[in-house]
Write an enzyme that holds these catalytic residues in place. Structure first.
Site, PDB file in Angstrom:
ATOM      1  N   SER A 128       0.802  -1.218   0.000  1.00 31.22           N
ATOM      2  CA  SER A 128       0.000   0.000   0.000  1.00 31.22           C
ATOM      3  C   SER A 128       0.840   1.276   0.000  1.00 31.22           C
ATOM      4  O   SER A 128       1.606   1.504  -0.917  1.00 31.22           O
ATOM      5  CB  SER A 128      -0.943  -0.049   1.196  1.00 31.22           C
ATOM      6  OG  SER A 128      -1.862   0.994   1.131  1.00 31.22           O
ATOM      7  N   HIS A 129       0.741   2.044   1.063  1.00 34.48           N
ATOM      8  CA  HIS A 129       1.390   3.357   1.123  1.00 34.48           C
ATOM      9  C   HIS A 129       2.802   3.274   1.687  1.00 34.48           C
ATOM     10  O   HIS A 129       3.440   4.310   1.852  1.00 34.48           O
ATOM     11  CB  HIS A 129       0.527   4.266   1.983  1.00 34.48           C
ATOM     12  CG  HIS A 129       0.173   3.624   3.296  1.00 34.48           C
ATOM     13  ND1 HIS A 129      -0.739   2.596   3.367  1.00 34.48           N
ATOM     14  CD2 HIS A 129       0.627   3.815   4.541  1.00 34.48           C
ATOM     15  CE1 HIS A 129      -0.831   2.194   4.621  1.00 34.48           C
ATOM     16  NE2 HIS A 129      -0.011   2.913   5.354  1.00 34.48           N
ATOM     17  N   ASP A 156      -2.487   6.510  -3.259  1.00 33.84           N
ATOM     18  CA  ASP A 156      -1.327   5.877  -2.631  1.00 33.84           C
ATOM     19  C   ASP A 156      -0.721   4.797  -3.528  1.00 33.84           C
ATOM     20  O   ASP A 156      -1.100   4.648  -4.685  1.00 33.84           O
ATOM     21  CB  ASP A 156      -1.714   5.294  -1.272  1.00 33.84           C
ATOM     22  CG  ASP A 156      -2.601   4.075  -1.407  1.00 33.84           C
ATOM     23  OD1 ASP A 156      -3.327   3.980  -2.418  1.00 33.84           O
ATOM     24  OD2 ASP A 156      -2.573   3.210  -0.517  1.00 33.84           O
ATOM     25  N   ASP A 165      -0.971   1.598  -3.988  1.00 32.62           N
ATOM     26  CA  ASP A 165      -1.797   0.616  -4.703  1.00 32.62           C
ATOM     27  C   ASP A 165      -3.138   1.177  -5.155  1.00 32.62           C
ATOM     28  O   ASP A 165      -3.995   0.426  -5.636  1.00 32.62           O
ATOM     29  CB  ASP A 165      -1.996  -0.637  -3.845  1.00 32.62           C
ATOM     30  CG  ASP A 165      -2.746  -0.325  -2.557  1.00 32.62           C
ATOM     31  OD1 ASP A 165      -2.620   0.808  -2.047  1.00 32.62           O
ATOM     32  OD2 ASP A 165      -3.458  -1.214  -2.058  1.00 32.62           O
ATOM     33  N   ASP A 200      -5.755   2.589  -3.584  1.00 32.84           N
ATOM     34  CA  ASP A 200      -7.037   2.516  -2.882  1.00 32.84           C
ATOM     35  C   ASP A 200      -7.300   3.724  -1.986  1.00 32.84           C
ATOM     36  O   ASP A 200      -8.432   3.975  -1.615  1.00 32.84           O
ATOM     37  CB  ASP A 200      -7.186   1.190  -2.109  1.00 32.84           C
ATOM     38  CG  ASP A 200      -6.064   0.944  -1.129  1.00 32.84           C
ATOM     39  OD1 ASP A 200      -5.137   1.779  -1.041  1.00 32.84           O
ATOM     40  OD2 ASP A 200      -6.108  -0.107  -0.444  1.00 32.84           O
ATOM     41  N   ARG A 201      -6.241   4.475  -1.653  1.00 33.03           N
ATOM     42  CA  ARG A 201      -6.466   5.646  -0.804  1.00 33.03           C
ATOM     43  C   ARG A 201      -6.639   6.908  -1.642  1.00 33.03           C
ATOM     44  O   ARG A 201      -6.209   6.944  -2.801  1.00 33.03           O
ATOM     45  CB  ARG A 201      -5.281   5.868   0.133  1.00 33.03           C
ATOM     46  CG  ARG A 201      -5.130   4.783   1.146  1.00 33.03           C
ATOM     47  CD  ARG A 201      -4.073   5.138   2.147  1.00 33.03           C
ATOM     48  NE  ARG A 201      -4.072   4.125   3.194  1.00 33.03           N
ATOM     49  CZ  ARG A 201      -3.521   4.277   4.387  1.00 33.03           C
ATOM     50  NH1 ARG A 201      -2.904   5.397   4.686  1.00 33.03           N
ATOM     51  NH2 ARG A 201      -3.580   3.318   5.273  1.00 33.03           N
ATOM     52  N   LYS A 257     -11.519  -0.205  -0.947  1.00 29.56           N
ATOM     53  CA  LYS A 257     -11.634   1.235  -1.065  1.00 29.56           C
ATOM     54  C   LYS A 257     -11.000   1.634  -2.395  1.00 29.56           C
ATOM     55  O   LYS A 257     -10.210   0.875  -2.953  1.00 29.56           O
ATOM     56  CB  LYS A 257     -10.994   1.927   0.115  1.00 29.56           C
ATOM     57  CG  LYS A 257      -9.543   1.590   0.376  1.00 29.56           C
ATOM     58  CD  LYS A 257      -9.135   2.254   1.665  1.00 29.56           C
ATOM     59  CE  LYS A 257      -7.694   1.998   1.990  1.00 29.56           C
ATOM     60  NZ  LYS A 257      -7.486   0.770   2.752  1.00 29.56           N
TER      61      LYS A 257
HETATM   62  C1  G6P Z   1      -5.016  -0.263   5.524  1.00 38.15           C
HETATM   63  C2  G6P Z   1      -6.378  -0.810   5.378  1.00 38.15           C
HETATM   64  C3  G6P Z   1      -7.378   0.189   5.879  1.00 38.15           C
HETATM   65  C4  G6P Z   1      -7.079   0.604   7.273  1.00 38.15           C
HETATM   66  C5  G6P Z   1      -5.670   1.047   7.411  1.00 38.15           C
HETATM   67  C6  G6P Z   1      -5.379   1.221   8.871  1.00 38.15           C
HETATM   68  O1  G6P Z   1      -4.861   0.842   4.694  1.00 38.15           O
HETATM   69  O2  G6P Z   1      -6.641  -1.115   4.034  1.00 38.15           O
HETATM   70  O3  G6P Z   1      -8.651  -0.350   5.767  1.00 38.15           O
HETATM   71  O4  G6P Z   1      -7.881   1.657   7.674  1.00 38.15           O
HETATM   72  O5  G6P Z   1      -4.803   0.094   6.860  1.00 38.15           O
HETATM   73  O6  G6P Z   1      -4.070   1.073   9.124  1.00 38.15           O
HETATM   74  P1  G6P Z   1      -3.498   1.042  10.572  1.00 38.15           P
HETATM   75  O7  G6P Z   1      -2.046   1.249  10.311  1.00 38.15           O
HETATM   76  O8  G6P Z   1      -4.120   2.214  11.304  1.00 38.15           O
HETATM   77  O9  G6P Z   1      -3.857  -0.276  11.185  1.00 38.15           O
HETATM   78 ZN    ZN Z   2      -3.375   1.382  -0.222  1.00 42.90          ZN
END
Ligand code: G6P
Ligand code: ZN
Length: 550
Positions: free
Chosen positions: A120-121, A284, A286, A288-289, A383
């Site tokens: 992801s990010h 981000d 991938d 989704d954000r 998302k």
């Molecule tokens: C990922 C998930 C999200 C979630 C986030 C929270 O991005 O896809 O659904 O809200 O992580 O991350 P954290 O680091 O706060 O557990």
């Molecule tokens: Zn992501």
């Protein structure tokens, strides 16, 4: 047509369980160096194939955000899928599929599931992060029962299987036979772009662009570049150059592909500078954000969810109304106020998109969102960053007002939930656990205590009972509610790969008629001080300032 060939030798490789393969909030995430160890990725993927539901002739989707190690794991996953009885693999060209696009492909082609390769990010590169997540047939992240079964399997695995074949050409569209299994390299963007065109009024947005609507989109050298070029510039007519950092790079250009004020600061400078375009957005690693910025105004993800829900009827896909709105617990209650006024249910779930899956499948919620810059709807089961951008554009095209005015009118109608998240990153795990342990131990004694003039009304550790399948998730974060409706939430991140991250979520509700145009840090100052008083952040961590404020 694929030709029939003799089944190449299936290699059965003896292995041993490797500790620590428990999927977190969003799949298994580790440093590339960890993933690159012998058997590491293979053990996890074999464990997935061993436990997930799939019938004969099943299709598997594979794609990732293009980060370093993506292609290596994809090639191996294809060989393993062929040895594990899959009939077909759909893989994005170049190994690229944004997470929402992967969710769409799984649904559209009736796949039994998919491997989404991403962290992801988190940053990418040989010394950075990699991840593997399994999504089920509805296109969404595997629920906890499945991830737990995968994890159990990793603790008892003795062998993995792959066919003995060469790497396939991931860059050329078409079908390749891999030991009797069809591997189809598909266009990464086409199906997703077609879906977006069905949901939104592209004609109205095109007309607004022709009439002068401008935007800036930062793809952060991550997966959304090709999607944004195609949809924003080619199909909607935004000027070339609207999409910046649009070429996916294995190390994201050395940046952190997290669309927030720190990592997307160039976009902020543009949007708060002279000659700012009407609308700014970023996504981000991938895809989704999303980050939404109007000219001179940052829209918090919690507010964005509420504003999108309140205006969704302006887009064709949601013209018939919403069935319900769901948000994660740490997300502000702004969306609940919209649900109330629409007369539809509001749901509060634990952190993690997977908790929305059942609500979406059951038709109980249409739009979902999280404070962590995630928003989406029932069109896929992830998302979706570009979806949020396009819904905003659809709303701007119809309302013909600046973002700042839409926000001001929203707050005037619903009141404003001032909100910020303070992150304390890279903490020693013991210190973070001690802080949370002490806080949990004090929950019963907190009500009635006063911090910075704020009286605690209730304090608990959030637990969730899924209204669809009755499953229970406990220990999802500490909630401190104050008399008057302000709130502080404390939880530890479930997505980090190094040490622990404490997240402190601060929220103050200002009702209609109150001070709706204040500065967030000023409005939250007493809560910020109270958070330290309640949890002993400085005492436990030695930190007096958060590392990141979002
Ligand atoms: C990922 C998930 C999200 C979630 C986030 C929270 O991005 O896809 O659904 O809200 O992580 O991350 P954290 O680091 O706060 O557990
Ligand atoms: Zn992501």
């Amino acid at each position: 047509m694929t030709s029939t060939i003799a089944t190449p030798q299936v290699i059965t490789q003896a292995t041993q369980p490797i500790a620590g393969q428990k999927p977190g909030t969003s799949g298994l995430r580790k440093k590339v160096k960890v993933f690159a160890q012998p058997n590491y990725a293979e053990n996890f993927i074999q464990s997935v194939f061993d436990v997930v539901e799939r019938g004969d002739g099943a299709t598997l989707v594979i794609g990732g955000d293009g980060r370093y190690h993506n292609r290596t794991v994809i090639q191996q996953a294809i060989r393993m899928a062929a040895a594990n009885g899959y009939a077909r693999v759909l893989v994005g060209q170049g190994g690229i599929l944004s997470t929402p696009a992967a969710s769409n492909v799984i649904r559209q082609y009736g796949a039994s599931g998919g491997l989404v390769l991403s962290a992801s990010h988190n940053p990418g590169g040989p010394d950075e992060d990699f991840g593997i997540k399994y999504n089920i047939a509805n296109g969404g992240p595997a629920p906890e029962g499945v991830t737990e079964a995968i994890y159990q399997r990793t603790t008892e695995i003795t062998e993995w299987r792959a066919v003995d074949t060469a790497d396939i050409d991931l860059d050329t569209l078409g079908v390749v036979d891999v030991a009797g299994m069809a591997v189809e390299v598909i266009d990464s963007v086409a199906d997703y772009a077609a879906l977006m065109e069905k949901l939104f009024d592209f004609g109205a947005i095109r007309a607004a662009v022709a009439g002068g609507l401008t935007m800036s989109f930062d793809a952060m050298h991550a997966v959304t570049g090709p999607y944004a070029h195609e949809i924003l510039e080619k199909r909607l007519g935004f000027a070339p150059g609207t999409v910046r950092n649009g070429v996916p790079l294995e190390d994201f250009g050395g940046h952190h592909p997290d669309p927030n004020m720190v990592h997307a600061h160039e976009l902020f400078e543009t949007m708060f500078g002279a000659d700012a375009p009407d609308f700014g957005a970023a996504s981000d690693g991938d895809g989704d954000r999303n980050l939404i910025v109007g000219r001179g105004i940052f829209v918090t993800p919690s507010d964005s969810l509420a504003m999108l829900a309140a205006n969704a009827h302006l887009a064709p896909a949601y013209a018939g109304g919403l069935k319900g709105i769901a948000r994660s617990m740490p997300t502000s209650a702004a969306a609940d106020l919209v649900a109330q006024s629409l007369g539809i249910p509001a749901f509060e779930t634990p952190t993690g998109w997977k908790f929305f899956g059942n609500l979406l499948d059951a038709g109980m919620a249409t739009i979902c969102g999280e404070e962590s810059a995630g928003t989406g709807s029932d069109h896929v089961r992830e998302k979706d960053g570009l979806w949020a951008v396009l819904l905003w554009l659809n709303i701007l095209a119809v309302r013909k007002q600046p973002v700042a005015q839409i926000a001001a009118e929203h707050w005037a109608k619903f009141g404003r939930n001032y909100y910020a998240r303070h992150d304390y990153e890279g903490l020693p795990t013991e210190a973070a656990n001690a802080l949370m342990g002490e806080l949990n131990g004090a929950l019963a004694t907190l009500p009635g205590q006063v911090f910075e003039g704020l009286t605690i009304e209730t304090a608990d550790n959030f637990a969730y009972t899924d209204p669809v399948d009755g499953s229970i998730s406990t220990n999802q974060g500490v909630r401190i509610l104050f008399v008057g409706g302000s709130r502080i939430v404390f939880r530890l991140s479930g997505t980090g790969t190094e040490g622990a991250t404490l997240r402190v979520y601060l929220e103050r509700y200002e009702p209609v008629g109150g001070d709706l145009a204040g500065e967030t840090p000023v409005k939250l100052a007493d809560l910020i001080a109270a958070a330290d008083g309640i949890a002993g952040i400085a005492r436990h961590t030695g930190r007096t300032e958060p590392s990141v404020i979002t």
